[in-house]
Design an enzyme around this catalytic site. Structure first.
Site, PDB file in Angstrom:
ATOM      1  N   ARG A  75      -2.779   5.539  13.726  1.00 35.80           N
ATOM      2  CA  ARG A  75      -1.958   5.319  14.662  1.00 35.80           C
ATOM      3  C   ARG A  75      -2.349   5.606  15.960  1.00 35.80           C
ATOM      4  O   ARG A  75      -3.729   6.322  16.301  1.00 35.80           O
ATOM      5  CB  ARG A  75      -0.801   6.213  14.578  1.00 35.80           C
ATOM      6  CG  ARG A  75       0.424   6.075  13.380  1.00 35.80           C
ATOM      7  CD  ARG A  75       0.929   4.892  13.488  1.00 35.80           C
ATOM      8  NE  ARG A  75       1.695   4.748  12.475  1.00 35.80           N
ATOM      9  CZ  ARG A  75       1.734   4.168  11.356  1.00 35.80           C
ATOM     10  NH1 ARG A  75       0.474   3.491  11.110  1.00 35.80           N
ATOM     11  NH2 ARG A  75       2.585   3.980  10.183  1.00 35.80           N
ATOM     12  N   LYS A 133       2.989  -5.896  12.540  1.00 36.48           N
ATOM     13  CA  LYS A 133       2.059  -6.351  11.123  1.00 36.48           C
ATOM     14  C   LYS A 133       2.543  -7.631  10.852  1.00 36.48           C
ATOM     15  O   LYS A 133       3.693  -8.122  10.737  1.00 36.48           O
ATOM     16  CB  LYS A 133       2.599  -5.376  10.046  1.00 36.48           C
ATOM     17  CG  LYS A 133       1.962  -5.599   8.847  1.00 36.48           C
ATOM     18  CD  LYS A 133       2.119  -4.330   8.020  1.00 36.48           C
ATOM     19  CE  LYS A 133       1.623  -4.704   6.304  1.00 36.48           C
ATOM     20  NZ  LYS A 133       1.807  -3.582   5.459  1.00 36.48           N
ATOM     21  N   ARG A 187       0.666  -1.155   0.206  1.00 39.35           N
ATOM     22  CA  ARG A 187      -0.079  -0.010   0.125  1.00 39.35           C
ATOM     23  C   ARG A 187       0.728   1.198   0.107  1.00 39.35           C
ATOM     24  O   ARG A 187       1.766   1.080   0.662  1.00 39.35           O
ATOM     25  CB  ARG A 187      -0.902   0.004   1.077  1.00 39.35           C
ATOM     26  CG  ARG A 187      -2.056   1.035   0.978  1.00 39.35           C
ATOM     27  CD  ARG A 187      -3.190   0.701   2.311  1.00 39.35           C
ATOM     28  NE  ARG A 187      -2.377   1.117   3.601  1.00 39.35           N
ATOM     29  CZ  ARG A 187      -2.790   2.256   4.365  1.00 39.35           C
ATOM     30  NH1 ARG A 187      -3.273   3.082   3.547  1.00 39.35           N
ATOM     31  NH2 ARG A 187      -2.238   2.483   5.379  1.00 39.35           N
TER      32      ARG A 187
END
Length: 262
Positions: free
Chosen positions: A260, A129, A60
């Site tokens: 975030r 992640k 992305r």
């Protein structure tokens, strides 16, 4: 780590094997680019390209996603939907839900979802992640075509990355890549069938059950814009992010932002 063998994978898929046409490549530029070329030549829905190595994988916001058979599983899936692009709002969230459910079925503990297209591993109050999703859409007179690209870390990357990353081993999954891919494809088929029938709205509550920052203070960062602070209320029926701010509830549509913790 054993390389992907389509014949062995078919046995793991069982009754779902007929819904997928899997081609395993030693190397390619990007599984999504290769699949897009094949789709242009009439490849059927359910076509899957899995590569042991890709040297121009796309993430992305223009980021790259490199892969190796020992450390990652990278594949792209072709799926087709009737109607127009507006009906596919929330598709990346649906795919994330399919991944999360598959990883839990494999025994992963601490799987969470981050809007709009990341799968995270939670450890205490920290997140890393685990997988990323990139969806590319195109349409013609028959409807919409989705190239669904997935990059999953089997082991924690050793490279210096802009955010913490984790692998399936840290989540408690020791299955081989054939089992991992078969379970993921089966889960994606079920979720995409549901999405095709009723859109994201039917999956929303389940997605929010995995949401990493549900009802927490967050900030939304966009290129060149002031951070937008608020309490994350989850997502709307169309997959847009709902943020309670000092100005009221705001809906965030663009995936070209970063979410975030505040």
């Amino acid at each position: 780590m054993a390389l992907i063998d389509p014949i062995l994978l078919k046995t793991r898929l069982g009754a779902l094997a007929g819904r997928f046409d899997v081609d395993a490549l030693d190397e390619c530029d990007s599984t999504s680019s290769e699949l897009m070329r094949r789709a242009d030549h009439g490849a059927p829905a359910g076509t899957v390209i899995v590569a042991d190595r890709q040297h121009a994988g796309r993430g992305r916001r223009g980021r790259s996603w490199l892969s190796s058979p020992e450390a990652s599983l990278t594949f792209s899936l072709l799926w087709r939907f009737p109607g127009k692009a507006a009906a596919l709002s929330g598709l990346s969230l649906a795919v994330g839900l399919g991944l999360a459910k598959a990883l839990e079925k494999l025994g992963a503990v601490g799987v969470r979802l981050k809007w709009p297209n990341d799968v995270l591993l939670q450890s205490g109050h920290d997140f890393a992640k685990l997988a990323g999703i990139l969806i590319e859409l195109s349409g013609d007179r028959r409807g919409m075509q989705a190239i669904i690209g997935v990059g999953l870390n089997l082991a924690a990357p050793e490279a210096d990355l802009p955010q913490p990353a984790a692998g399936l081993k840290q989540a408690g999954v020791l299955a081989d890549r054939h089992e991992v891919l078969a379970v993921i494809l089966g889960s994606l088929a079920r979720v995409l069938d549901a999405f095709g029938a009723e859109g994201f709205v039917g999956l929303k509550s389940e997605w929010q059950g995995y949401h990493a920052w549900q009802d927490q203070s967050v900030q939304v960062l966009g290129d060149g814009a002031e951070p937008l602070l608020g309490n994350c209320l989850g997502v709307d029926d169309d997959g847009s992010l709902l943020l309670a701010t000092a100005r009221g509830v705001e809906r965030i549509f663009s995936g070209d932002v970063s979410l975030r913790r505040a």
